[in-house]
Design a protein around this motif. Sequence first.
Motif, PDB file in Angstrom:
ATOM      1  N   HIS A  23      23.344  34.031  42.731  1.00  0.00           N
ATOM      2  CA  HIS A  23      23.203  35.479  42.937  1.00  0.00           C
ATOM      3  C   HIS A  23      23.352  35.770  44.427  1.00  0.00           C
ATOM      4  CE1 HIS A  23      20.702  34.690  39.309  1.00  0.00           C
ATOM      5  NE2 HIS A  23      21.166  35.862  38.908  1.00  0.00           N
ATOM      6  N   VAL A  24      23.850  36.951  44.750  1.00  0.00           N
ATOM      7  CA  VAL A  24      23.898  37.358  46.158  1.00  0.00           C
ATOM      8  C   VAL A  24      23.888  38.880  46.305  1.00  0.00           C
ATOM      9  CG1 VAL A  24      26.443  37.459  46.471  1.00  0.00           C
ATOM     10  CG2 VAL A  24      24.977  36.775  48.386  1.00  0.00           C
ATOM     11  N   SER A  25      23.231  39.340  47.348  1.00  0.00           N
ATOM     12  CA  SER A  25      23.294  40.759  47.753  1.00  0.00           C
ATOM     13  C   SER A  25      23.143  41.713  46.578  1.00  0.00           C
ATOM     14  CB  SER A  25      24.623  41.037  48.480  1.00  0.00           C
ATOM     15  OG  SER A  25      24.651  40.299  49.677  1.00  0.00           O
ATOM     16  N   GLU A  26      22.033  41.519  45.865  1.00  0.00           N
ATOM     17  CA  GLU A  26      21.760  42.342  44.684  1.00  0.00           C
ATOM     18  C   GLU A  26      20.848  43.509  45.053  1.00  0.00           C
ATOM     19  OE1 GLU A  26      19.922  39.971  41.674  1.00  0.00           O
ATOM     20  OE2 GLU A  26      19.757  41.628  40.220  1.00  0.00           O
ATOM     21  N   ASN A  27      19.860  43.205  45.908  1.00  0.00           N
ATOM     22  CA  ASN A  27      18.760  44.142  46.114  1.00  0.00           C
ATOM     23  C   ASN A  27      18.414  44.125  47.609  1.00  0.00           C
ATOM     24  OD1 ASN A  27      15.679  43.935  46.556  1.00  0.00           O
ATOM     25  ND2 ASN A  27      15.805  45.079  44.646  1.00  0.00           N
ATOM     26  N   LEU A  28      18.066  45.286  48.176  1.00  0.00           N
ATOM     27  CA  LEU A  28      17.886  45.351  49.635  1.00  0.00           C
ATOM     28  C   LEU A  28      16.717  44.498  50.121  1.00  0.00           C
ATOM     29  CD1 LEU A  28      18.740  49.120  50.245  1.00  0.00           C
ATOM     30  CD2 LEU A  28      20.110  47.101  50.890  1.00  0.00           C
ATOM     31  N   ASP A  29      15.628  44.409  49.342  1.00  0.00           N
ATOM     32  CA  ASP A  29      14.504  43.549  49.753  1.00  0.00           C
ATOM     33  C   ASP A  29      14.926  42.075  49.736  1.00  0.00           C
ATOM     34  OD1 ASP A  29      12.801  45.700  50.081  1.00  0.00           O
ATOM     35  OD2 ASP A  29      12.054  45.606  48.007  1.00  0.00           O
ATOM     36  N   GLU A  30      15.714  41.724  48.729  1.00  0.00           N
ATOM     37  CA  GLU A  30      16.218  40.355  48.621  1.00  0.00           C
ATOM     38  C   GLU A  30      17.138  40.023  49.803  1.00  0.00           C
ATOM     39  OE1 GLU A  30      19.604  40.331  46.383  1.00  0.00           O
ATOM     40  OE2 GLU A  30      19.661  38.213  45.845  1.00  0.00           O
ATOM     41  N   TYR A  80      29.628  34.488  42.020  1.00  0.00           N
ATOM     42  CA  TYR A  80      28.376  35.068  42.522  1.00  0.00           C
ATOM     43  C   TYR A  80      28.095  36.396  41.829  1.00  0.00           C
ATOM     44  CZ  TYR A  80      27.933  31.364  45.812  1.00  0.00           C
ATOM     45  OH  TYR A  80      27.752  30.111  46.335  1.00  0.00           O
ATOM     46  N   ALA A  81      26.891  36.509  41.298  1.00  0.00           N
ATOM     47  CA  ALA A  81      26.516  37.728  40.594  1.00  0.00           C
ATOM     48  C   ALA A  81      26.106  38.810  41.583  1.00  0.00           C
ATOM     49  CB  ALA A  81      25.373  37.446  39.635  1.00  0.00           C
ATOM     50  N   HIS A  82      26.503  40.031  41.274  1.00  0.00           N
ATOM     51  CA  HIS A  82      26.107  41.290  41.934  1.00  0.00           C
ATOM     52  C   HIS A  82      26.987  41.657  43.127  1.00  0.00           C
ATOM     53  CE1 HIS A  82      22.954  41.418  39.052  1.00  0.00           C
ATOM     54  NE2 HIS A  82      22.593  40.203  39.400  1.00  0.00           N
ATOM     55  N   GLY A 121      38.443  32.144  47.714  1.00  0.00           N
ATOM     56  CA  GLY A 121      38.772  32.129  46.285  1.00  0.00           C
ATOM     57  C   GLY A 121      37.553  32.267  45.389  1.00  0.00           C
ATOM     58  N   THR A 122      36.466  32.810  45.977  1.00  0.00           N
ATOM     59  CA  THR A 122      35.215  33.013  45.227  1.00  0.00           C
ATOM     60  C   THR A 122      35.302  34.310  44.427  1.00  0.00           C
ATOM     61  OG1 THR A 122      34.040  31.856  46.983  1.00  0.00           O
ATOM     62  CG2 THR A 122      32.717  33.255  45.550  1.00  0.00           C
ATOM     63  N   ALA A 123      34.644  34.352  43.263  1.00  0.00           N
ATOM     64  CA  ALA A 123      34.704  35.549  42.410  1.00  0.00           C
ATOM     65  C   ALA A 123      33.327  36.191  42.284  1.00  0.00           C
ATOM     66  CB  ALA A 123      35.221  35.175  41.024  1.00  0.00           C
ATOM     67  N   ALA A 124      33.351  37.506  42.035  1.00  0.00           N
ATOM     68  CA  ALA A 124      32.111  38.257  41.808  1.00  0.00           C
ATOM     69  C   ALA A 124      31.948  38.546  40.327  1.00  0.00           C
ATOM     70  CB  ALA A 124      32.154  39.569  42.579  1.00  0.00           C
ATOM     71  N   ALA A 125      30.709  38.439  39.840  1.00  0.00           N
ATOM     72  CA  ALA A 125      30.370  38.864  38.480  1.00  0.00           C
ATOM     73  C   ALA A 125      29.650  40.208  38.602  1.00  0.00           C
ATOM     74  CB  ALA A 125      29.473  37.834  37.815  1.00  0.00           C
ATOM     75  N   VAL A 126      30.292  41.244  38.099  1.00  0.00           N
ATOM     76  CA  VAL A 126      29.775  42.606  38.247  1.00  0.00           C
ATOM     77  C   VAL A 126      28.929  42.941  37.013  1.00  0.00           C
ATOM     78  CG1 VAL A 126      30.435  45.020  38.540  1.00  0.00           C
ATOM     79  CG2 VAL A 126      31.839  43.209  39.556  1.00  0.00           C
ATOM     80  N   SER A 127      27.687  43.334  37.257  1.00  0.00           N
ATOM     81  CA  SER A 127      26.708  43.471  36.165  1.00  0.00           C
ATOM     82  C   SER A 127      26.096  44.863  36.160  1.00  0.00           C
ATOM     83  CB  SER A 127      25.599  42.434  36.359  1.00  0.00           C
ATOM     84  OG  SER A 127      26.140  41.149  36.522  1.00  0.00           O
ATOM     85  N   PHE A 143      39.427  40.650  46.555  1.00  0.00           N
ATOM     86  CA  PHE A 143      38.804  39.449  45.972  1.00  0.00           C
ATOM     87  C   PHE A 143      38.644  39.645  44.472  1.00  0.00           C
ATOM     88  CE2 PHE A 143      35.010  41.919  47.283  1.00  0.00           C
ATOM     89  CZ  PHE A 143      34.189  41.810  46.173  1.00  0.00           C
ATOM     90  N   ARG A 144      38.467  38.533  43.769  1.00  0.00           N
ATOM     91  CA  ARG A 144      38.453  38.567  42.313  1.00  0.00           C
ATOM     92  C   ARG A 144      37.072  38.937  41.776  1.00  0.00           C
ATOM     93  NH1 ARG A 144      41.552  32.987  41.032  1.00  0.00           N
ATOM     94  NH2 ARG A 144      40.005  32.316  42.535  1.00  0.00           N
ATOM     95  N   PHE A 145      37.060  39.665  40.696  1.00  0.00           N
ATOM     96  CA  PHE A 145      35.796  39.990  40.047  1.00  0.00           C
ATOM     97  C   PHE A 145      36.034  40.219  38.560  1.00  0.00           C
ATOM     98  CE2 PHE A 145      36.580  44.534  39.524  1.00  0.00           C
ATOM     99  CZ  PHE A 145      37.518  44.803  40.520  1.00  0.00           C
TER     100      PHE A 145
END
Length: 425
Positions: free
Chosen positions: A226-233, A263-265, A281-287, A309-311
């Motif tokens: 997971h990455v950069s999902e939530n501002l506190d995180e 990477y999610a989010h 070449g990293t991809a994002a999983a958009v949730s 970038f790929r998602f």
Amino acid sequence: MKAYQASLLRFDEHGQAVYETDGLLVTGPDASGRRVVLAAGSYGALAPHYADVPVQRLPGRILAPGFLDLHIHYPQTDVIGSPAEGLLPWLEHYTFPHEARFADADYAADVARFFLDELARNGVTTALTFATSHPGSVDALFGEAQRRGLRLITGKCLMDRHSPDGVRDETEQSLIDSEALIRRWHGVDRLGYAITPRFAPSCTEAQLTGAGELAARYPEVWIQSHVSENLDEVRWARELFPASRSYLAVYDDHGLMRERAVYAHCIHFDDDDRALMRDTGTAAAVSPTSNLFLGSGFFDYAGAERVGFRFGLASDVGGGTSFSPFHTMLAAYTAGREGQTKAGLSLSPQHLWWQHTAGAAQALGLGGVVGNLQPGHEADFIVLNPAATPLLARRTGQAQSVDELLFAMIVLGDDRLVEKTVISG
Ligand code: GUN
Ligand code: ZN
């Protein structure tokens, strides 16, 4: 060989939908014995070439590629619908205590069976899913997926700090366990392993370094986090890793960004982060259902398209609220409108559907293997009944174009639309 006569949805190499109202799908073994699509196209053109193949006729039905879910947590099947102020309290109050139950292999096997049934009922034929930190939770899911002949990717969560007793693992042992699981499962039948640091705040420097070393030694294996999902995180990750340029860069600094890393989010990004995704070449999983439910924010589609970038789309159950790809596509559309001043070019119904099938497969490094019904793809597909409910029947019956038909299904569809899910048909 087998043949199916129905309407047929697939995608060309530009991600455009190709739709035959009266189509034929022919499947059979390839040279290595995998069941793949041998031919797909209009019934009139193809049927004479396959006159001796028995045809299953499915009037009024649409054959479409099975959906890929690029990020889901099988152990959070029973966490769906647990409200919290945001990500970190949600993890602490609901998710970690629940995941501790997966120390019990029988419990894990029971949830694995239910989870895979639920994927199938919703038309999802391949998932990149988290397990828990317990190696047995990985064995439970792989074992059940293997019995069903699924193409599925999972991995043991790495989390050696900032996690409670019951789910926290131990640095050295966690890496030994991950490698043993890679050797036991990766490449067996249609199964794949993913090195799975839960997120940077739950991993020590040593654990991330070890994960990166594994990733370099096993380049065919996936990476998920997971990455950069939530501002506190994001603030927390920046405090814990002050030497890295950004939260995302923590993963790059530990050798965890490359092809087959998902990477999610990826919400709170700047353009340097986007360029890092593209260049590695990293991809994002958009949730989107998860982002809405946990109040995390909005994925910037325009930014992703601009930098390139790929998602692909993902449910993120149990932060996400539904297993249904139709709900995820609708939430992506709605969130895309909300999160941007200009309606995003990525949000046409064809593009949403592509992001959950052929586009998701490309992001996963499985383009040409799953996610489409073009010749050579593994024959995982769904049978849709566009008249499954009175309103669906009425609305899809008035569709004047492929876009209108797809949009009606995205907006009105759920598991009732999926009449059947076929694995290696
Ligand atoms: N970040 C770390 N763990 C999790 C998780 O289980 N779900 C979500 N949505 N974000 C996470
Ligand atoms: Zn997640």
